[in-house]
Motif scaffolding. Structure first.
Motif, PDB file in Angstrom:
ATOM      1  N   ALA A 117       0.846  -1.202   0.000  1.00  9.06           N
ATOM      2  CA  ALA A 117       0.000   0.000   0.000  1.00  9.06           C
ATOM      3  C   ALA A 117       0.877   1.245   0.000  1.00  9.06           C
ATOM      4  CB  ALA A 117      -0.928  -0.010   1.214  1.00  9.06           C
ATOM      5  N   ALA A 118       1.938   1.232   0.827  1.00  2.00           N
ATOM      6  CA  ALA A 118       2.831   2.390   0.896  1.00  2.00           C
ATOM      7  C   ALA A 118       3.473   2.650  -0.463  1.00  2.00           C
ATOM      8  CB  ALA A 118       3.906   2.166   1.956  1.00  2.00           C
ATOM      9  N   SER A 119       3.881   1.577  -1.140  1.00  2.00           N
ATOM     10  CA  SER A 119       4.507   1.728  -2.448  1.00  2.00           C
ATOM     11  C   SER A 119       3.545   2.375  -3.445  1.00  2.00           C
ATOM     12  CB  SER A 119       4.961   0.363  -2.959  1.00  2.00           C
ATOM     13  OG  SER A 119       5.328   0.444  -4.312  1.00  2.00           O
ATOM     14  N   HIS A 120       2.290   1.896  -3.465  1.00  2.00           N
ATOM     15  CA  HIS A 120       1.309   2.468  -4.397  1.00  2.00           C
ATOM     16  C   HIS A 120       1.044   3.932  -4.080  1.00  2.00           C
ATOM     17  CE1 HIS A 120       0.511  -1.095  -6.616  1.00  2.00           C
ATOM     18  NE2 HIS A 120       0.216  -1.785  -5.530  1.00  2.00           N
ATOM     19  N   ILE A 121       0.914   4.219  -2.776  1.00  2.00           N
ATOM     20  CA  ILE A 121       0.613   5.594  -2.389  1.00  2.00           C
ATOM     21  C   ILE A 121       1.777   6.522  -2.742  1.00  2.00           C
ATOM     22  CG2 ILE A 121       0.306   7.049  -0.345  1.00  2.00           C
ATOM     23  CD1 ILE A 121      -1.461   4.592   0.644  1.00  2.00           C
ATOM     24  N   LEU A 122       2.994   5.966  -2.735  1.00  2.00           N
ATOM     25  CA  LEU A 122       4.148   6.779  -3.131  1.00  2.00           C
ATOM     26  C   LEU A 122       4.249   6.919  -4.649  1.00  2.00           C
ATOM     27  CD1 LEU A 122       6.683   5.456  -0.498  1.00  2.00           C
ATOM     28  CD2 LEU A 122       5.888   7.806  -0.696  1.00  2.00           C
ATOM     29  N   GLY A 123       3.260   6.432  -5.360  1.00  2.00           N
ATOM     30  CA  GLY A 123       3.197   6.684  -6.790  1.00  2.00           C
ATOM     31  C   GLY A 123       3.658   5.527  -7.663  1.00  2.00           C
ATOM     32  N   ALA A 124       4.029   4.394  -7.051  1.00  2.00           N
ATOM     33  CA  ALA A 124       4.530   3.275  -7.848  1.00  2.00           C
ATOM     34  C   ALA A 124       3.364   2.422  -8.345  1.00  2.00           C
ATOM     35  CB  ALA A 124       5.476   2.426  -7.013  1.00  2.00           C
ATOM     36  N   ASP A 125       3.378   2.062  -9.633  1.00  2.00           N
ATOM     37  CA  ASP A 125       2.334   1.183 -10.149  1.00  2.00           C
ATOM     38  C   ASP A 125       2.687  -0.272  -9.818  1.00  2.00           C
ATOM     39  OD1 ASP A 125       4.400   0.634 -11.834  1.00  2.00           O
ATOM     40  OD2 ASP A 125       3.509   1.531 -13.611  1.00  2.00           O
ATOM     41  N   THR A 129       6.210  -1.688  -8.194  1.00  2.00           N
ATOM     42  CA  THR A 129       6.095  -2.299  -6.874  1.00  2.00           C
ATOM     43  C   THR A 129       6.620  -3.729  -6.897  1.00  2.00           C
ATOM     44  OG1 THR A 129       4.160  -0.940  -6.415  1.00  2.00           O
ATOM     45  CG2 THR A 129       4.473  -2.866  -5.018  1.00  2.00           C
TER      46      THR A 129
ATOM     47  N   LEU B  54      -7.384   3.080  -1.337  1.00  2.00           N
ATOM     48  CA  LEU B  54      -7.214   1.683  -0.925  1.00  2.00           C
ATOM     49  C   LEU B  54      -8.565   1.005  -0.748  1.00  2.00           C
ATOM     50  CD1 LEU B  54      -4.352   2.124   1.694  1.00  2.00           C
ATOM     51  CD2 LEU B  54      -4.153   1.450  -0.698  1.00  2.00           C
ATOM     52  N   PRO B  80      -4.459   4.419  -6.164  1.00  2.00           N
ATOM     53  CA  PRO B  80      -3.696   5.199  -5.184  1.00  2.00           C
ATOM     54  C   PRO B  80      -2.492   5.904  -5.805  1.00  2.00           C
ATOM     55  CG  PRO B  80      -4.119   2.993  -4.355  1.00  2.00           C
ATOM     56  CD  PRO B  80      -4.668   3.044  -5.746  1.00  2.00           C
ATOM     57  N   GLU B  81      -1.808   5.222  -6.761  1.00  2.00           N
ATOM     58  CA  GLU B  81      -0.570   5.807  -7.287  1.00  2.00           C
ATOM     59  C   GLU B  81      -0.811   7.056  -8.138  1.00  2.00           C
ATOM     60  OE1 GLU B  81      -1.516   2.584  -7.729  1.00  2.00           O
ATOM     61  OE2 GLU B  81      -1.186   1.920  -9.800  1.00  2.00           O
ATOM     62  N   ILE B  85      -1.243  11.691  -3.008  1.00  2.00           N
ATOM     63  CA  ILE B  85      -1.468  11.959  -1.600  1.00  2.00           C
ATOM     64  C   ILE B  85      -0.386  11.230  -0.810  1.00  2.00           C
ATOM     65  CG2 ILE B  85      -3.946  12.435  -1.514  1.00  2.00           C
ATOM     66  CD1 ILE B  85      -3.431   9.159  -0.604  1.00  2.00           C
ATOM     67  N   PHE B  89       0.721   5.298   8.071  1.00  2.00           N
ATOM     68  CA  PHE B  89      -0.025   4.338   8.882  1.00  2.00           C
ATOM     69  C   PHE B  89       0.486   4.361  10.312  1.00  2.00           C
ATOM     70  CE2 PHE B  89       0.743   2.211   4.678  1.00  2.00           C
ATOM     71  CZ  PHE B  89      -0.467   2.567   4.123  1.00  2.00           C
ATOM     72  N   PHE B  95      10.438   0.302   3.755  1.00  2.00           N
ATOM     73  CA  PHE B  95      10.848  -0.878   3.002  1.00  2.00           C
ATOM     74  C   PHE B  95      12.106  -1.444   3.661  1.00  2.00           C
ATOM     75  CE2 PHE B  95       8.886   1.973  -0.319  1.00  2.00           C
ATOM     76  CZ  PHE B  95       7.653   1.367  -0.221  1.00  2.00           C
ATOM     77  N   TYR B 106      12.185   6.803  -2.819  1.00  2.00           N
ATOM     78  CA  TYR B 106      11.310   5.862  -3.531  1.00  2.00           C
ATOM     79  C   TYR B 106      10.186   6.549  -4.304  1.00  2.00           C
ATOM     80  CZ  TYR B 106       8.626   1.647  -4.488  1.00  2.00           C
ATOM     81  OH  TYR B 106       7.962   0.626  -5.115  1.00  2.00           O
ATOM     82  N   GLY B 107       9.595   7.578  -3.669  1.00  2.00           N
ATOM     83  CA  GLY B 107       8.435   8.207  -4.308  1.00  2.00           C
ATOM     84  C   GLY B 107       8.775   9.261  -5.343  1.00  2.00           C
ATOM     85  N   ARG B 152       9.580  10.485   3.871  1.00  2.00           N
ATOM     86  CA  ARG B 152       9.354   9.749   2.628  1.00  2.00           C
ATOM     87  C   ARG B 152       8.027  10.159   1.980  1.00  2.00           C
ATOM     88  NH1 ARG B 152       8.488   3.283   2.727  1.00  2.00           N
ATOM     89  NH2 ARG B 152       6.600   3.953   3.793  1.00  2.00           N
ATOM     90  N   THR B 156       7.418  13.844  -1.718  1.00  2.00           N
ATOM     91  CA  THR B 156       6.746  13.731  -3.016  1.00  2.00           C
ATOM     92  C   THR B 156       5.850  14.931  -3.322  1.00  2.00           C
ATOM     93  OG1 THR B 156       4.881  12.573  -2.022  1.00  2.00           O
ATOM     94  CG2 THR B 156       6.669  11.211  -2.824  1.00  2.00           C
TER      95      THR B 156
END
Lengths: 222, 366
Positions: A117-125, A129, B54, B80-81, B85, B89, B95, B106-107, B152, B156
């Motif tokens: 979820a964190a990866s997707h939210i950071l913009g990664a498809d 991911t 999500l 989400p990507e 936003i 959590f 990671f 990463y972002g 992190r 972005t």
């Protein structure tokens, strides 16, 4: 030693093919929300419970001149698949499928969903991911899958005998050769091959556990 | 008439039904920190998941800045990507195989290595974790990990920040310093921040606006001291630290003084409370914080507090640095005093004393 080399060639090719095929399949099994995916899981696990001769028998029929795979192969290459090295590869891929898929599924499922979820939210498809998060975090599972597939292919007997027969240099793998020597009461020669296989198998497992331990240590230093 | 959504606002309108749970909310988050407050299971995290993409509401509209991130009317549901936003959590979710620096990178797009280096260095400095750049997440403390996770997320340049009880495991001092850093960042980047918590102390520390959620619905919103110091709902009163909820009947309403006198149920005692909608003879509930009650060994005189109740200590229990004292004064009151106060007064079970209550510490709840 020709048999040993043949077995190694088979195991390397089958492992390479299976890693490529099993990874997307395992990804799908681990992350799909499809309700009937247990059917696919059951199908993949089938070679675990099926007697190798049963699998080998049906593969032999399918690869024969009147079987669907055999006909296709005949049309493409001018000969059937049964009793050829290519046939052996196809049969081994099917037979070793669960040994490759299951460790991969287990390691994909073990990844904390929050990380994905964190990866997707950071913009990664999904692709980014997979390559940046899922694959590196699944390294122990991938190593296990590769070694289990390799070792299992190296040692298989029933399927090879049914599909490949016993043609020297083409389909006579090391386990067939051992059986052959025992049949002709050449115990010393059989022992030589068996011992080599035993040593290789043990070394492979040592390698898996050793590598996985090191990977674990790298990530959980404290 | 619907209001236009500004370019740096977050609009959430979501309806969702899952088994027995129903969510139905409609609110706008302006730049700055807005707290989503309520008991666990109220639907706070579900709201954040809907904003992040999500989870998807059954119907509604989510607008982050100008574009629609989700709209059932327009059939839009961005993954989400694509929502730009940031979402933090309860666990930092760093990671584990990447260093702090790689986590923060990463972002950001791989195509601009120059600005990327600068941005990463700046954000690590702002959250005081520069010196940890080459460490792996397993080598960080809880507070450090959460700082890195914030860095992190924020590097972005998100259009909104969602935080789901990110500081719940940390001690107060650490919490406050992280909140201060977040505020400093927010002063420059004016984006809406939606902060979920069920901790009353965090509401006080953060408070600009609070939205109170209960059973999937907004029950109150406004400035924290207005909303939480005068809770109209009993459940909210319990959730926001009112240890005493007493039943009573209105005996006398004194409009000219803005107060009323309430007789406590099953007791001869009465207390004076601020005036509310209630009429004489109505049953009401009074919420009183355990920390708002004073204890006196003798009957005090010449005091502004209007309520003096005579009673005896029923039980004493020490909980960390607080003495929890139950006093029977007609009804049983829970009173919290410091350990040193308890020592100085020589509190013991059975001891007779007086409870002192200000009129404005007695809140009438629904």
């Amino acid at each position: 030693m020709q048999e040993l080399f043949l077995s190694f060639r088979l195991a390397v090719i089958v492992t390479a093919i299976l890693l490529v095929l099993a990874t997307p399949l395992a990804y799908w099994i681990a992350f799909s929300k499809w309700r009937a995916k247990f059917l696919v899981e059951a199908f993949v696990a089938l070679p675990l419970v099926l007697p190798p001769t049963v699998l080998g028998f049906y593969l032999l029929i399918a690869m024969g001149p009147r079987g669907p795979i055999g006909k296709l192969w005949l049309a493409l290459f001018g000969h059937t698949l049964a009793f050829t090295f290519a046939g052996l590869v196809i049969a081994s891929v099917l037979y070793s499928l669960p040994f490759c898929v299951q460790p991969l599924v287990a390691s994909f499922e073990k990844i904390d969903p929050k990380l994905l979820a964190a990866s997707h939210i950071l913009g990664a498809d999904a692709e980014r991911t997979f390559f940046r998060i899922i694959l590196p975090l699944s390294r122990p599972g991938i190593i296990t899958a590769a070694v289990l597939t390799f070792a299992h292919t190296l040692g298989e007997f029933g399927v090879v005998l049914m599909v490949g027969g016993n043609l020297p240099g083409i389909t006579r793998t090391v386990s067939i050769a051992i059986y052959d020597r025992v049949q002709s009461i050449e115990y010393a020669a059989a022992n030589q091959l068996a011992l080599t296989l035993l040593a290789i198998s043990f070394l492979l497992l040592v390698l898996v556990y050793g590598l996985n331990r090191r990977v674990g240590l790298l990530w959980n230093v404290k | 008439m619907e209001r236009e959504i500004g370019p740096s606002e977050l609009r959430v309108r979501a309806r969702l039904a899952r088994n027995a749970f129903q969510l139905d909310v409609d609110f706008v988050v302006p730049p700055g920190i807005t707290i989503l407050f309520g008991p666990s299971g109220a639907g706070k995290s579900t709201i954040l998941d809907c904003v992040a993409g999500l989870a998807a509401p059954d119907a509604g509209e989510i607008i982050i800045g100008v574009p629609h991130a989700f709209s059932t009317k327009r059939a839009v549901n961005l993954p989400p990507e694509s929502r730009q936003i940031a979402y933090l959590f309860q666990s930092p979710a760093l990671f584990p195989h990447l260093t702090v620096k790689r986590n923060v990178e990463y972002g950001i797009s791989d195509f601009l290595p120059g600005p990327r280096e600068n941005d990463v260095r700046e954000i690590l400095q702002l959250f005081h974790v520069e010196h940890l750049a080459d460490r792996k997440p397993a080598e960080l403390s809880g507070g450090e990990a959460q700082r890195v996770a914030l860095a992190r997320s924020l590097v972005t340049n998100p259009n909104a920040l969602l935080l789901d009880e990110p500081l719940s495991g940390l001690d107060a001092a650490l919490k406050n310093s992280i909140i201060a850093d977040l505020r400093a960042w927010n002063a420059v980047h004016e984006i809406p921040i939606l902060y979920v918590t069920h901790d009353r102390a965090e509401v006080d520390a953060l408070g600009e606006r609070v939205i109170v959620i209960e059973k999937g619905k907004i029950v109150q919103q406004g400035a924290p001291n207005e909303v939480l110091n005068a809770p109209r709902k009993e459940r909210l009163a319990l959730a926001s630290g009112f240890e005493n909820i007493l039943e009573g009947t209105v005996k006398e309403v004194r409009l000219e003084d803005g107060v009323m006198r309430v007789a406590l149920k099953d007791s001869s005692s009465t207390v004076e409370t601020p005036l509310t909608y209630a009429k004489q003879g109505d049953s009401v509930r009074i919420a009183i914080r355990a920390g708002d009650i004073l204890l006196a060994l003798e009957k005090p005189s010449n005091l502004s507090a209007r309520n003096l109740l005579h009673g005896a200590i029923h039980s004493l229990e020490q909980r960390s640095a607080t003495m929890i004292c139950k006093v029977n004064a007609g009804a049983v009151f829970e009173v919290h005093v410091t350990l040193s106060a308890a020592r100085a007064l020589g509190l013991r079970e059975g001891m007779e004393l007086w409870l002192v209550l200000k009129t404005y510490s007695c809140h009438i709840v629904e």
